[in-house]
Design a protein around this motif. Structure first.
Motif, PDB file in Angstrom:
ATOM      1  N   GLN A  55       3.016   3.675  19.589  1.00  0.00           N
ATOM      2  CA  GLN A  55       1.555   3.577  19.599  1.00  0.00           C
ATOM      3  C   GLN A  55       0.949   4.321  20.780  1.00  0.00           C
ATOM      4  OE1 GLN A  55       1.036  -0.758  19.202  1.00  0.00           O
ATOM      5  NE2 GLN A  55       0.022  -0.340  17.242  1.00  0.00           N
ATOM      6  N   GLU A  56       1.530   4.158  21.961  1.00  0.00           N
ATOM      7  CA  GLU A  56       1.027   4.852  23.140  1.00  0.00           C
ATOM      8  C   GLU A  56       1.207   6.370  23.001  1.00  0.00           C
ATOM      9  OE1 GLU A  56       3.071   2.163  23.219  1.00  0.00           O
ATOM     10  OE2 GLU A  56       2.708   0.956  24.995  1.00  0.00           O
ATOM     11  N   ILE A  57       2.347   6.777  22.468  1.00  0.00           N
ATOM     12  CA  ILE A  57       2.626   8.197  22.262  1.00  0.00           C
ATOM     13  C   ILE A  57       1.632   8.782  21.253  1.00  0.00           C
ATOM     14  CG2 ILE A  57       4.306   9.829  21.297  1.00  0.00           C
ATOM     15  CD1 ILE A  57       6.492   7.894  22.463  1.00  0.00           C
ATOM     16  N   ASP A  58       1.420   8.066  20.147  1.00  0.00           N
ATOM     17  CA  ASP A  58       0.486   8.547  19.124  1.00  0.00           C
ATOM     18  C   ASP A  58      -0.929   8.674  19.692  1.00  0.00           C
ATOM     19  OD1 ASP A  58       2.593   8.656  17.372  1.00  0.00           O
ATOM     20  OD2 ASP A  58       1.859   7.070  16.038  1.00  0.00           O
ATOM     21  N   ALA A  59      -1.346   7.720  20.508  1.00  0.00           N
ATOM     22  CA  ALA A  59      -2.679   7.786  21.124  1.00  0.00           C
ATOM     23  C   ALA A  59      -2.787   9.000  22.035  1.00  0.00           C
ATOM     24  CB  ALA A  59      -2.962   6.498  21.900  1.00  0.00           C
ATOM     25  N   ALA A  60      -1.747   9.268  22.815  1.00  0.00           N
ATOM     26  CA  ALA A  60      -1.750  10.438  23.694  1.00  0.00           C
ATOM     27  C   ALA A  60      -1.782  11.731  22.878  1.00  0.00           C
ATOM     28  CB  ALA A  60      -0.521  10.416  24.605  1.00  0.00           C
ATOM     29  N   LEU A  61      -1.036  11.767  21.790  1.00  0.00           N
ATOM     30  CA  LEU A  61      -1.022  12.955  20.934  1.00  0.00           C
ATOM     31  C   LEU A  61      -2.375  13.192  20.284  1.00  0.00           C
ATOM     32  CD1 LEU A  61       2.484  12.722  19.260  1.00  0.00           C
ATOM     33  CD2 LEU A  61       1.587  14.687  20.521  1.00  0.00           C
ATOM     34  N   GLU A  62      -3.003  12.139  19.805  1.00  0.00           N
ATOM     35  CA  GLU A  62      -4.315  12.272  19.151  1.00  0.00           C
ATOM     36  C   GLU A  62      -5.325  12.927  20.094  1.00  0.00           C
ATOM     37  OE1 GLU A  62      -5.397  11.851  16.098  1.00  0.00           O
ATOM     38  OE2 GLU A  62      -3.960  10.546  15.127  1.00  0.00           O
ATOM     39  N   GLN A  63      -5.221  12.624  21.381  1.00  0.00           N
ATOM     40  CA  GLN A  63      -6.143  13.212  22.362  1.00  0.00           C
ATOM     41  C   GLN A  63      -5.905  14.711  22.549  1.00  0.00           C
ATOM     42  OE1 GLN A  63      -5.663  10.921  25.931  1.00  0.00           O
ATOM     43  NE2 GLN A  63      -6.809   9.174  25.135  1.00  0.00           N
ATOM     44  N   LYS A  64      -4.678  15.158  22.330  1.00  0.00           N
ATOM     45  CA  LYS A  64      -4.336  16.566  22.577  1.00  0.00           C
ATOM     46  C   LYS A  64      -4.441  17.430  21.317  1.00  0.00           C
ATOM     47  CE  LYS A  64      -3.000  15.679  26.831  1.00  0.00           C
ATOM     48  NZ  LYS A  64      -3.819  16.009  27.962  1.00  0.00           N
ATOM     49  N   LEU A  65      -4.403  16.822  20.146  1.00  0.00           N
ATOM     50  CA  LEU A  65      -4.475  17.594  18.907  1.00  0.00           C
ATOM     51  C   LEU A  65      -5.910  18.047  18.666  1.00  0.00           C
ATOM     52  CD1 LEU A  65      -2.264  15.377  16.568  1.00  0.00           C
ATOM     53  CD2 LEU A  65      -1.682  17.624  17.481  1.00  0.00           C
ATOM     54  N   GLU A  66      -6.072  19.313  18.388  1.00  0.00           N
ATOM     55  CA  GLU A  66      -7.398  19.849  18.093  1.00  0.00           C
ATOM     56  C   GLU A  66      -7.472  20.150  16.603  1.00  0.00           C
ATOM     57  OE1 GLU A  66      -8.182  23.192  20.595  1.00  0.00           O
ATOM     58  OE2 GLU A  66      -7.640  22.081  22.404  1.00  0.00           O
ATOM     59  N   ASN A  67      -8.476  19.601  15.940  1.00  0.00           N
ATOM     60  CA  ASN A  67      -8.694  19.818  14.508  1.00  0.00           C
ATOM     61  C   ASN A  67      -7.542  19.321  13.633  1.00  0.00           C
ATOM     62  OD1 ASN A  67     -11.169  21.174  15.136  1.00  0.00           O
ATOM     63  ND2 ASN A  67      -9.979  23.002  15.601  1.00  0.00           N
ATOM     64  N   SER A  69      -5.262  15.572  12.639  1.00  0.00           N
ATOM     65  CA  SER A  69      -4.952  14.167  12.887  1.00  0.00           C
ATOM     66  C   SER A  69      -3.431  14.069  12.860  1.00  0.00           C
ATOM     67  CB  SER A  69      -5.573  13.251  11.831  1.00  0.00           C
ATOM     68  OG  SER A  69      -4.870  13.360  10.614  1.00  0.00           O
ATOM     69  N   LEU A  70      -2.907  13.116  13.543  1.00  0.00           N
ATOM     70  CA  LEU A  70      -1.454  12.968  13.651  1.00  0.00           C
ATOM     71  C   LEU A  70      -0.798  12.843  12.277  1.00  0.00           C
ATOM     72  CD1 LEU A  70       0.746  12.779  15.801  1.00  0.00           C
ATOM     73  CD2 LEU A  70       0.469  10.320  15.766  1.00  0.00           C
ATOM     74  N   TYR A  71      -1.450  12.142  11.367  1.00  0.00           N
ATOM     75  CA  TYR A  71      -0.829  11.895  10.062  1.00  0.00           C
ATOM     76  C   TYR A  71      -1.020  13.037   9.074  1.00  0.00           C
ATOM     77  CZ  TYR A  71       0.633   7.574  11.919  1.00  0.00           C
ATOM     78  OH  TYR A  71       1.270   6.646  12.708  1.00  0.00           O
ATOM     79  N   ARG A  72      -1.767  14.068   9.463  1.00  0.00           N
ATOM     80  CA  ARG A  72      -1.846  15.280   8.652  1.00  0.00           C
ATOM     81  C   ARG A  72      -0.742  16.262   9.018  1.00  0.00           C
ATOM     82  NH1 ARG A  72      -6.692  18.416   9.472  1.00  0.00           N
ATOM     83  NH2 ARG A  72      -5.630  19.910   8.143  1.00  0.00           N
ATOM     84  N   GLU A  77       7.264  18.098  12.612  1.00  0.00           N
ATOM     85  CA  GLU A  77       6.490  18.338  13.826  1.00  0.00           C
ATOM     86  C   GLU A  77       6.053  17.034  14.476  1.00  0.00           C
ATOM     87  OE1 GLU A  77       6.332  20.138  11.081  1.00  0.00           O
ATOM     88  OE2 GLU A  77       5.682  22.177  11.492  1.00  0.00           O
ATOM     89  N   ARG A  78       5.601  16.094  13.666  1.00  0.00           N
ATOM     90  CA  ARG A  78       5.164  14.805  14.203  1.00  0.00           C
ATOM     91  C   ARG A  78       6.317  14.094  14.906  1.00  0.00           C
ATOM     92  NH1 ARG A  78       2.684  12.234   9.732  1.00  0.00           N
ATOM     93  NH2 ARG A  78       4.687  11.374   9.123  1.00  0.00           N
ATOM     94  N   THR A  79       7.485  14.119  14.312  1.00  0.00           N
ATOM     95  CA  THR A  79       8.639  13.443  14.902  1.00  0.00           C
ATOM     96  C   THR A  79       9.078  14.137  16.188  1.00  0.00           C
ATOM     97  OG1 THR A  79       9.334  12.765  12.681  1.00  0.00           O
ATOM     98  CG2 THR A  79      10.973  12.597  14.437  1.00  0.00           C
ATOM     99  N   VAL A  80       9.145  15.460  16.175  1.00  0.00           N
ATOM    100  CA  VAL A  80       9.546  16.205  17.371  1.00  0.00           C
ATOM    101  C   VAL A  80       8.529  15.981  18.493  1.00  0.00           C
ATOM    102  CG1 VAL A  80       9.895  18.521  18.342  1.00  0.00           C
ATOM    103  CG2 VAL A  80      10.886  17.932  16.121  1.00  0.00           C
TER     104      VAL A  80
END
Length: 128
Positions: A55-67, A69-72, A77-80
């Motif tokens: 959950q913490e990792i996903d939240a950090a990733l969501e902040q860095k992804l531009e355009n 969403s993590l689940y798209r 790539e999401r796992t790596v």
């Protein structure tokens, strides 16, 4: 087990846990990937740590992804990204450039050339 192999097997375990219709436990997924191979502490820390801090990792990733969403993201790539971000945030003994290089190599092995460039771009935002 060498660290590259540990990362590769950890990615396989996490991919299984994230993408299976079966209700696997973390121990079952580890057992399935390792088969008869011996586990080691680095591998265990990567798998269990990434799984626990998801959950913490996903939240950090969501902040860095531009355009995006993590689940798209494609599943590889999401796992790596999750695995590498765990290492960047919680395993400070590993140099950042090693984490980025290993993530790129995992993408080249399990994904395609575009995935390695994408993952490199996202992870570079964590080390700026």
């Amino acid at each position: 087990m060498k660290r590259h192999e540990a990362r590769s097997k950890a990615m396989q375990v996490l991919f299984q846990l994230d993408n299976t219709e079966l209700e696997l436990t973390i121990d079952e997924a580890i057992s399935h990937v390792l088969n008869e191979d011996e586990s080691d502490s680095f591998f265990e820390k990567l798998v269990r740590g990434t799984f626990t801090k998801k959950q913490e990792i996903d939240a950090a990733l969501e902040q860095k992804l531009e355009n995006w969403s993590l689940y798209r993201l494609p599943k590889i790539e999401r796992t790596v990204l999750r695995l590498a971000v765990y290492e960047l945030l919680y395993m400070e003994e590993t140099p950042n450039n090693v984490v980025l290089n290993e993530a790129i190599e995992l993408c080249k092995t399990y994904g395609d050339e575009k995935s390695s460039k994408f993952v490199n771009g996202v992870l570079s935002k964590f080390v700026e």
